[in-house]
Design a protein around this motif. Structure first.
Motif, mmCIF file in Angstrom:
data_model
loop_
_atom_site.group_PDB
_atom_site.id
_atom_site.type_symbol
_atom_site.label_atom_id
_atom_site.label_comp_id
_atom_site.label_asym_id
_atom_site.label_seq_id
_atom_site.Cartn_x
_atom_site.Cartn_y
_atom_site.Cartn_z
ATOM 1 N N GLN A 69 0.916 -1.308 -0.247
ATOM 2 C CA GLN A 69 -0.050 0.071 0.072
ATOM 3 C C GLN A 69 0.875 1.244 0.065
ATOM 4 O O GLN A 69 0.536 2.203 -0.647
ATOM 5 N N LEU A 75 -2.363 2.583 -5.881
ATOM 6 C CA LEU A 75 -2.991 3.144 -4.765
ATOM 7 C C LEU A 75 -2.515 4.589 -4.433
ATOM 8 O O LEU A 75 -1.389 4.843 -3.920
ATOM 9 N N PRO A 78 -3.304 6.326 0.274
ATOM 10 C CA PRO A 78 -3.523 5.196 1.372
ATOM 11 C C PRO A 78 -3.729 5.942 2.757
ATOM 12 O O PRO A 78 -3.882 7.201 2.693
#
Length: 201
Positions: A69, A75, A78
């Protein structure tokens, strides 16, 4: 008599020039070492050792999922502490840039005595920690994936920037391929984790 004096004057001048030239080269060498020492002293070694070697960030133990992450191209947002870890990565990489630009070039190499030159200890230990995460050797296991490698490389900069960092790493004992990836032609020292066999259910 006058000729002898003239010859003597010329010899003194030549001797002074030779001595001045040696002093200049010595000063340039010492200046380069000072620049390198100063740049290495600014490297965020503590972050590199904590996150990539000890796998701890601000007293929080990092698991495999955390790394996926924190250092992810896909992504974007986070959680807060993971974003902070990302920001600290940016600081680490920026502190690596000056030393990489100095010793990754041909001229900088001549101011280093050996791969374990004490003035490079922060840079060397930081790259050692990153290497254990990026490309574990000797049977060590790391959660690092190609996505993580691409993320870190993209944060650092262009392919040319990364090439200079990889070259600088060779000055402290790493093979060039240690910090590339399976996508690169420089893979002679790149190791990935062995595939994990799934248990039969």
């Amino acid at each position: 008599m006058e000729v002898a004096q003239a010859v003597g004057t010329i010899l003194i001048a030549l001797g002074g020039f030779a001595w001045s030239s040696q002093d200049k080269k010595k000063q340039e060498y010492n200046n380069r070492r000072q620049y390198i020492a100063n740049a290495s002293s600014q490297v965020e070694m503590e972050y590199a050792m904590s996150v990539f070697k000890d796998r701890v960030f601000e007293e929080r133990q990092l698991n495999d999922g955390d790394f996926q992450q924190i250092f992810s191209l896909t992504l974007k947002f986070p959680v807060a502490w993971q974003r902070k870890c990302r920001s600290r990565l940016m600081v680490l990489l920026e502190t690596l840039r000056p030393i990489a630009n100095l010793i990754g070039t041909h001229s900088g190499q001549f101011a280093i005595t050996c791969s374990t030159d004490p003035i490079l200890f922060k840079f060397r230990l930081s790259m050692l920690a990153l290497g254990e995460f990026w490309s574990p050797q000797g049977g060590l296991i790391s959660p690092c994936t190609d996505d993580n490698r691409e993320y870190i490389k993209s944060v650092y900069g262009s392919d040319e920037d990364w090439h200079l960092l990889c070259t600088a790493a060779t000055r402290v004992g790493f093979e060039y391929g240690r910090f590339t990836g399976p996508w690169s032609k420089y893979t002679q020292s790149f190791e990935t984790n062995p595939p994990i066999e799934k248990e039969h259910i």
